[in-house]
Design a protein around this motif. Structure first.
Motif, PDB file in Angstrom:
ATOM      1  N   MET A 114       0.865  -0.985  -0.202  1.00  0.00           N
ATOM      2  CA  MET A 114      -0.121   0.297  -0.004  1.00  0.00           C
ATOM      3  C   MET A 114       0.950   0.676   0.424  1.00  0.00           C
ATOM      4  O   MET A 114       1.834   1.307   0.761  1.00  0.00           O
ATOM      5  CB  MET A 114      -1.038   0.231   1.113  1.00  0.00           C
ATOM      6  CG  MET A 114      -1.848   0.856   0.970  1.00  0.00           C
ATOM      7  SD  MET A 114      -3.300   0.411   2.176  1.00  0.00           S
ATOM      8  CE  MET A 114      -3.803  -0.639   2.069  1.00  0.00           C
ATOM      9  N   ASN A 115       0.685   1.939  -0.706  1.00  0.00           N
ATOM     10  CA  ASN A 115       0.895   3.706  -0.248  1.00  0.00           C
ATOM     11  C   ASN A 115       0.113   4.499  -0.069  1.00  0.00           C
ATOM     12  O   ASN A 115      -0.080   5.241  -1.580  1.00  0.00           O
ATOM     13  CB  ASN A 115       2.088   3.959  -1.821  1.00  0.00           C
ATOM     14  CG  ASN A 115       1.625   3.920  -3.266  1.00  0.00           C
ATOM     15  OD1 ASN A 115       0.680   3.420  -3.487  1.00  0.00           O
ATOM     16  ND2 ASN A 115       2.075   4.239  -4.556  1.00  0.00           N
ATOM     17  N   LEU A 116       0.301   5.399   1.083  1.00  0.00           N
ATOM     18  CA  LEU A 116      -0.688   6.201   0.987  1.00  0.00           C
ATOM     19  C   LEU A 116       0.301   7.188   1.543  1.00  0.00           C
ATOM     20  O   LEU A 116       1.022   7.023   2.051  1.00  0.00           O
ATOM     21  CB  LEU A 116      -1.820   6.016   2.160  1.00  0.00           C
ATOM     22  CG  LEU A 116      -2.901   4.375   1.785  1.00  0.00           C
ATOM     23  CD1 LEU A 116      -3.700   4.745   3.599  1.00  0.00           C
ATOM     24  CD2 LEU A 116      -3.281   4.889   0.767  1.00  0.00           C
ATOM     25  N   ILE A 117      -0.075   8.897   0.888  1.00  0.00           N
ATOM     26  CA  ILE A 117       0.562   9.988   0.956  1.00  0.00           C
ATOM     27  C   ILE A 117      -0.056  10.952   1.946  1.00  0.00           C
ATOM     28  O   ILE A 117      -1.463  10.610   1.991  1.00  0.00           O
ATOM     29  CB  ILE A 117       0.958  10.374  -0.382  1.00  0.00           C
ATOM     30  CG1 ILE A 117       1.137   9.725  -1.036  1.00  0.00           C
ATOM     31  CG2 ILE A 117       1.388  11.715  -0.045  1.00  0.00           C
ATOM     32  CD1 ILE A 117       2.862   8.892  -1.280  1.00  0.00           C
ATOM     33  N   ALA A 118       0.498  10.940   2.808  1.00  0.00           N
ATOM     34  CA  ALA A 118      -0.008  12.382   4.325  1.00  0.00           C
ATOM     35  C   ALA A 118       0.341  13.063   4.464  1.00  0.00           C
ATOM     36  O   ALA A 118       1.518  13.244   4.980  1.00  0.00           O
ATOM     37  CB  ALA A 118      -0.258  11.292   5.441  1.00  0.00           C
ATOM     38  N   PRO A 119       0.184  14.408   3.864  1.00  0.00           N
ATOM     39  CA  PRO A 119       1.240  15.477   3.801  1.00  0.00           C
ATOM     40  C   PRO A 119       0.447  16.243   5.149  1.00  0.00           C
ATOM     41  O   PRO A 119      -0.734  16.159   5.837  1.00  0.00           O
ATOM     42  CB  PRO A 119      -0.054  16.435   2.804  1.00  0.00           C
ATOM     43  CG  PRO A 119      -0.771  15.334   2.180  1.00  0.00           C
ATOM     44  CD  PRO A 119      -0.947  13.902   2.883  1.00  0.00           C
ATOM     45  N   SER A 120       1.453  16.559   5.956  1.00  0.00           N
ATOM     46  CA  SER A 120       1.603  16.847   7.178  1.00  0.00           C
ATOM     47  C   SER A 120       1.572  18.614   6.979  1.00  0.00           C
ATOM     48  O   SER A 120       1.776  19.348   6.706  1.00  0.00           O
ATOM     49  CB  SER A 120       2.794  17.302   7.625  1.00  0.00           C
ATOM     50  OG  SER A 120       2.914  17.625   8.673  1.00  0.00           O
ATOM     51  N   LEU A 121       0.373  19.078   7.987  1.00  0.00           N
ATOM     52  CA  LEU A 121      -0.053  20.229   8.046  1.00  0.00           C
ATOM     53  C   LEU A 121       1.315  21.305   8.211  1.00  0.00           C
ATOM     54  O   LEU A 121       1.340  22.653   8.715  1.00  0.00           O
ATOM     55  CB  LEU A 121      -1.267  20.470   8.530  1.00  0.00           C
ATOM     56  CG  LEU A 121      -1.748  22.351   8.280  1.00  0.00           C
ATOM     57  CD1 LEU A 121      -2.686  21.798   7.094  1.00  0.00           C
ATOM     58  CD2 LEU A 121      -3.417  22.185   9.800  1.00  0.00           C
ATOM     59  N   LEU A 122       2.337  20.976   9.248  1.00  0.00           N
ATOM     60  CA  LEU A 122       2.968  21.774   9.923  1.00  0.00           C
ATOM     61  C   LEU A 122       3.812  22.701   8.918  1.00  0.00           C
ATOM     62  O   LEU A 122       4.016  23.641   9.750  1.00  0.00           O
ATOM     63  CB  LEU A 122       3.813  20.549  10.972  1.00  0.00           C
ATOM     64  CG  LEU A 122       4.647  21.255  11.574  1.00  0.00           C
ATOM     65  CD1 LEU A 122       4.050  22.419  12.509  1.00  0.00           C
ATOM     66  CD2 LEU A 122       5.776  20.553  12.367  1.00  0.00           C
ATOM     67  N   ALA A 123       4.161  21.950   8.121  1.00  0.00           N
ATOM     68  CA  ALA A 123       4.858  22.446   6.817  1.00  0.00           C
ATOM     69  C   ALA A 123       3.978  23.903   6.070  1.00  0.00           C
ATOM     70  O   ALA A 123       4.634  24.700   5.185  1.00  0.00           O
ATOM     71  CB  ALA A 123       5.871  22.009   6.372  1.00  0.00           C
ATOM     72  N   ALA A 124       2.563  23.959   5.718  1.00  0.00           N
ATOM     73  CA  ALA A 124       1.655  24.552   5.598  1.00  0.00           C
ATOM     74  C   ALA A 124       1.858  25.984   5.714  1.00  0.00           C
ATOM     75  O   ALA A 124       2.388  26.259   7.384  1.00  0.00           O
ATOM     76  CB  ALA A 124       0.183  24.300   5.881  1.00  0.00           C
TER      77      ALA A 124
END
Ligand code: DX5
Ligand code: ZN
Length: 217
Positions: A1-11
């Motif tokens: 499986m390859n799920l991508i989870a962008p981290s809001l900390l860098a927003a």
């Protein structure tokens, strides 16, 4: 499986609506939200008022990463956000088994995170009870740090433990995930890729997510 989870900390926190707009149009699978208390980690990020705002802006699953002491105190508040995954640190939970049970009772998936210095073997007795194991591939507290190379061995050991025990847990990694490290992590057996500075702030974040998806498939 390859799920991508962008981290809001860098927003860009001054433009969260705009950030969530590209996030929703991208191939990103989960939104990773880093909560810090200045005690468990040497930094403070954002709390529930910000999370409530963000939660209203997306339908995608929220992965709430609590870098705080006594995370069990906040199970109801995290559930009320509509979070799909509540992510607690092994090092922050004295009664980890109970906390996992309570997260499940609240209707969420339970993720347990290990700091770089915490061995995979500390999870042997609960590996069949968790939905996700997240390995910190940097020391928690800050974005844009350098990937810790030793993490690749750790992912392989965790994959072995999961296979041997018959657990269905997903392997997630957090920290220093980018175009270079992601394919190597994929080869080691990772399922979920948290990524902050490699997507937020880039000229075309949607294309960055797409590229990471391809590089890990
Ligand atoms: C660090 C956080 C990470 C962070 C990752 O303590 O848990 O989720 O946002 O940032 P990058 O991808 O920039 O290393
Ligand atoms: Zn995180």
């Amino acid at each position: 499986m390859n799920l991508i989870a962008p981290s809001l900390l860098a927003a860009d926190f001054a433009h969260l609506d705009r950030e969530m707009e590209w996030f929703n149009r991208s191939e990103a699978d989960w939104l990773h939200l880093d909560v810090m208390d200045g005690v468990f980690v040497p930094n403070i990020s954002f709390g529930f008022p910000v999370l409530e705002h963000v939660a209203r802006l997306t339908e995608k699953p929220l992965d709430v990463h609590l870098m705080i002491v006594q995370p069990e105190k906040f199970i109801t508040q995290v559930r009320d956000l509509g979070a799909a995954i509540m992510n607690v640190h092994q090092e922050a939970c004295v009664h980890l088994h109970r906390t996992i049970q309570q997260i499940h009772e609240a209707g969420m998936k339970a993720a347990v995170t290990l700091n770089p210095a915490t061995p995979v073997s500390t999870l042997e007795d609960i590996i069949c009870d968790v939905d996700v194991v997240m390995l910190m591939t940097v020391n928690p507290g800050f974005g844009a740090q350098k990937f810790i190379e030793h993490s690749l061995n750790k992912v392989r050991r965790l994959r072995q433990l999961i296979t041997q025990s018959g657990s269905a847990a997903l392997i997630e990694v957090d920290g220093g995930v980018n175009r270079t490290t992601a394919p190597r992590l994929a080869e080691a057996g990772v399922d979920v890729y948290v990524t902050g500075s490699a997507v937020f702030g880039k000229p075309d974040p949607i294309a960055e997510v797409k590229e990471l998806k391809l590089l890990t498939s």
